[in-house]
Design a protein around this motif. Structure first.
Motif, short mmCIF file in Angstrom:
data_model
loop_
_atom_site.label_atom_id
_atom_site.label_comp_id
_atom_site.label_asym_id
_atom_site.label_seq_id
_atom_site.Cartn_x
_atom_site.Cartn_y
_atom_site.Cartn_z
N ALA A 48 26.09 28.75 -13.34
CA ALA A 48 26.71 29.20 -12.09
C ALA A 48 26.30 28.28 -10.95
CB ALA A 48 26.28 30.63 -11.79
N ARG A 49 27.19 28.12 -9.99
CA ARG A 49 26.96 27.21 -8.88
C ARG A 49 26.62 27.96 -7.61
NH1 ARG A 49 31.47 22.54 -8.73
NH2 ARG A 49 29.98 21.76 -7.21
N LEU A 50 25.76 27.37 -6.80
CA LEU A 50 25.45 27.89 -5.49
C LEU A 50 26.50 27.40 -4.50
CD1 LEU A 50 21.60 27.17 -5.51
CD2 LEU A 50 22.77 29.30 -6.16
N ARG A 51 26.50 27.96 -3.32
CA ARG A 51 27.49 27.56 -2.32
C ARG A 51 27.36 26.08 -1.95
NH1 ARG A 51 27.93 32.60 2.04
NH2 ARG A 51 28.80 34.12 0.54
N ARG A 52 26.13 25.62 -1.86
CA ARG A 52 25.93 24.22 -1.48
C ARG A 52 26.45 23.27 -2.54
NH1 ARG A 52 19.43 23.11 -2.44
NH2 ARG A 52 19.50 23.38 -4.73
N ASP A 53 26.57 23.76 -3.79
CA ASP A 53 27.04 22.90 -4.88
C ASP A 53 28.51 22.55 -4.75
OD1 ASP A 53 24.50 23.08 -5.92
OD2 ASP A 53 24.99 24.74 -7.26
N PHE A 54 29.25 23.31 -3.93
CA PHE A 54 30.68 23.04 -3.77
C PHE A 54 30.96 22.04 -2.64
CE2 PHE A 54 30.70 27.05 -6.04
CZ PHE A 54 31.73 26.87 -6.94
N VAL A 55 29.92 21.58 -1.96
CA VAL A 55 30.11 20.57 -0.92
C VAL A 55 30.47 19.25 -1.59
CG1 VAL A 55 29.02 19.31 0.97
CG2 VAL A 55 28.48 21.73 0.60
N PRO A 56 31.58 18.62 -1.22
CA PRO A 56 31.97 17.36 -1.87
C PRO A 56 30.84 16.33 -1.79
CG PRO A 56 33.78 18.19 -0.53
CD PRO A 56 32.59 19.06 -0.23
N ILE A 57 30.72 15.55 -2.81
CA ILE A 57 29.75 14.47 -2.98
C ILE A 57 28.33 15.01 -3.09
CG2 ILE A 57 28.79 12.35 -2.04
CD1 ILE A 57 31.45 11.84 -0.66
N LEU A 58 27.80 15.64 -2.05
CA LEU A 58 26.42 16.13 -2.07
C LEU A 58 26.22 17.23 -3.10
CD1 LEU A 58 25.62 16.27 1.76
CD2 LEU A 58 24.98 14.51 0.10
N GLY A 59 27.25 18.05 -3.32
CA GLY A 59 27.11 19.13 -4.29
C GLY A 59 26.79 18.64 -5.68
N TRP A 60 27.36 17.50 -6.06
CA TRP A 60 27.07 16.96 -7.40
C TRP A 60 25.64 16.45 -7.50
CZ3 TRP A 60 30.29 18.37 -10.95
CH2 TRP A 60 31.61 18.64 -10.60
N TRP A 61 25.11 15.97 -6.40
CA TRP A 61 23.71 15.55 -6.42
C TRP A 61 22.78 16.75 -6.62
CZ3 TRP A 61 21.21 11.11 -6.85
CH2 TRP A 61 19.87 11.06 -6.50
N PHE A 62 23.13 17.86 -5.98
CA PHE A 62 22.33 19.07 -6.18
C PHE A 62 22.45 19.60 -7.60
CE2 PHE A 62 23.35 19.79 -1.46
CZ PHE A 62 22.21 19.11 -1.07
N LEU A 63 23.59 19.38 -8.23
CA LEU A 63 23.84 19.91 -9.57
C LEU A 63 23.11 19.14 -10.67
CD1 LEU A 63 27.61 20.88 -9.44
CD2 LEU A 63 25.71 22.39 -10.01
N ARG A 64 22.32 18.17 -10.31
CA ARG A 64 21.55 17.46 -11.33
C ARG A 64 20.61 18.41 -12.08
NH1 ARG A 64 18.03 13.35 -8.85
NH2 ARG A 64 17.94 14.91 -7.19
N ARG A 65 20.28 19.53 -11.44
CA ARG A 65 19.39 20.50 -12.09
C ARG A 65 20.03 21.13 -13.32
NH1 ARG A 65 21.90 23.09 -7.87
NH2 ARG A 65 22.83 25.13 -8.39
N LYS A 66 21.36 20.98 -13.47
CA LYS A 66 22.07 21.59 -14.58
C LYS A 66 22.21 20.65 -15.78
CE LYS A 66 22.99 25.51 -12.51
NZ LYS A 66 22.48 26.80 -13.00
N GLU A 67 21.54 19.52 -15.76
CA GLU A 67 21.67 18.57 -16.86
C GLU A 67 21.27 19.16 -18.21
OE1 GLU A 67 19.69 14.92 -16.06
OE2 GLU A 67 21.37 14.10 -14.92
N PRO A 68 20.24 20.01 -18.31
CA PRO A 68 19.93 20.58 -19.63
C PRO A 68 21.07 21.42 -20.20
CG PRO A 68 18.06 20.82 -18.14
CD PRO A 68 19.21 20.32 -17.30
N THR A 69 21.91 21.98 -19.33
CA THR A 69 23.01 22.82 -19.80
C THR A 69 24.30 22.04 -19.95
OG1 THR A 69 22.02 24.73 -18.71
CG2 THR A 69 24.36 24.89 -19.32
#
Length: 445
Positions: A48-69
């Motif tokens: 599941a994604r947080l609100r900040r994860d939907f921010v273009p460009i920066l959101g994908w940087w935050f989503l690095r935490r989801k690499e194990p999944t």
């Protein structure tokens, strides 16, 4: 935008990043193969994604935490896509609006409305091309869920924004026009033969034609009255034919002639009647025909622009469709996917049939180099062709002024262009036969 450079560049950077986010959504949501999960899915708590994860460009940087999944570096390509769109949109604005790079020497000077309409149309096209290309790279298929909406939007923009077509110079009254020694086809000093004359047809004339700012299906010649709006029925018939040809191309058709033509014909129609897609396409065809006739009654530039897009859609798709049929027959294997046909229909609806022909002959140059590299590194002989069609379309738009000046003598052949096209198809068939012979005799293990 009558604003300082940092203001409009920053605004377009943000809009471009948002466009890239829409492209990323389309790649995950409209792919032919359903994804078991995607970064856009907020169903399971594991990804599941947080609100900040939907921010273009920066959101994908935050989503690095989801690499194990979601897998290693899953975030890299989507972030690059959004960065590329964020950079490309201001550059497109600078080239088309600020610098007027599409308008070459001898072209009709555009007004502000025309500049913004052309830019808007090409920005929308950029999003559809990027989504189609990425899905084709992933799955080697271009889904109709991308090309059908794209084609419809291209036709809608043509009717609503008739000045959004690519620019051209002065039009010629007939294909029998003869070039004098002082002028070339685009209105600039002649650079053709030393004799001073270039005969385009059999009948001589000195009228340089009327002035029209946008590309039409008759360019570089003047618009024929027989294709105008009401009461001229010829244009309506041409438009309806192009529209229903596209509808027919989308139908779930299968032709198996191994057990005879009669059974193939019966199976063909049985599949059409049983498919649920057929009903939806028929409704779309009838509704589109009604809207087409409405614009025909309305007439004026809206009808000329819509008919030009319809012809561009049908002609561009028919060109690839013909090449696909000929290539499959000669090579005894599928030469091109039908997604390339529907993609060319979308490109033709946005750009017209003349740019469609130009981009089709430009696309193999990029595909040849990349295909050779893939063959040397991985031994693969099949590559997705859709991205190269889109690359050629982008190059055609950016370098339109030079390409139009280069191709203008060819398009000035008028009806003789059909003969030239037939000769090209024959030469292409001979080339494919030669390639098949080389593959069977020299490359066979």
């Amino acid at each position: 935008m009558d604003q300082p450079f940092p203001v409009w560049a920053g605004t377009l950077f943000v809009l471009g990043a948002a466009l890239g986010a829409c492209v990323n959504w389309a790649v995950y949501a409209l792919a032919w193969t359903p994804r078991p999960f995607s970064p856009w899915c907020a169903g399971d708590s594991q990804w599941a994604r947080l609100r900040r994860d939907f921010v273009p460009i920066l959101g994908w940087w935050f989503l690095r935490r989801k690499e194990p999944t979601l897998g290693p570096r899953f975030w890299l390509r989507p972030m690059v896509v959004e960065i590329a769109c964020a950079i490309a949109l201001p550059l497109l604005y600078w080239w088309e609006v600020a610098s007027r790079g599409l308008w070459g020497e001898g072209f009709v000077p555009p007004d502000a409305t025309t500049l913004y309409c052309v830019f808007l149309k090409h920005a929308v096209l950029m999003g559809f091309m990027l989504a189609a290309s990425l899905i084709d790279v992933d799955e080697q298929i271009i889904p109709d869920s991308v090309t059908i909406p794209g084609t419809l939007i291209g036709l809608l923009l043509a009717a609503v924004l008739p000045m959004s077509h690519l620019p051209v110079g002065p039009t010629l009254p007939t294909y029998s026009w003869v070039l004098d020694s002082g002028l070339s086809l685009d209105g600039s000093p002649s650079q053709f033969s030393a004799t001073g004359n270039l005969r385009v047809g059999a009948k001589a004339g000195r009228d340089s034609g009327t002035t029209r700012g946008s590309l039409t299906l008759s360019s570089p010649f003047a618009w024929p009255k027989s294709l105008g709006g009401q009461p001229h029925g010829g244009g309506a018939l041409v438009g309806l034919f192009c529209w229903w040809l596209w509808i027919f191309a989308l139908l779930p058709r299968r032709w198996y002639a191994r057990k005879g033509w009669r059974k193939a014909f019966l199976f063909f129609w049985a599949r059409l009647f049983r498919s649920r897609v057929t009903g939806g396409l028929l409704v779309l065809g009838i509704a589109g025909s009604a809207l087409l006739l409405f614009v025909w009654v309305w007439g004026g530039m809206a009808w000329e622009s819509l008919l030009s897009s319809l012809v561009g859609m049908a002609a561009s798709a028919a060109l690839v469709w013909l090449i696909r049929i000929v290539g499959s027959m000669v090579l005894d294997r599928e030469a091109m996917g039908f997604g390339d046909v529907t993609l060319m229909a979308m490109l033709g609806a946005f750009l017209g049939w003349q740019p469609g022909i130009i981009l089709f002959f430009l696309s193999p140059f990029a595909a040849l180099g990349v295909g050779l590299l893939i063959w040397l590194l991985h031994g693969r002989t099949e590559i997705p062709f859709g991205p190269f069609l889109c690359m050629a379309a982008a190059a055609t738009v950016v370098f339109w002024a030079s390409l139009w000046a280069w191709a203008l003598p060819v398009f000035a052949l008028g009806p003789l262009l059909i003969l030239v096209a037939a000769i090209c198809v024959v030469l292409f068939t001979l080339l494919l036969m030669t390639l098949r012979l080389i593959r069977e005799r020299l490359l066979r293990p």
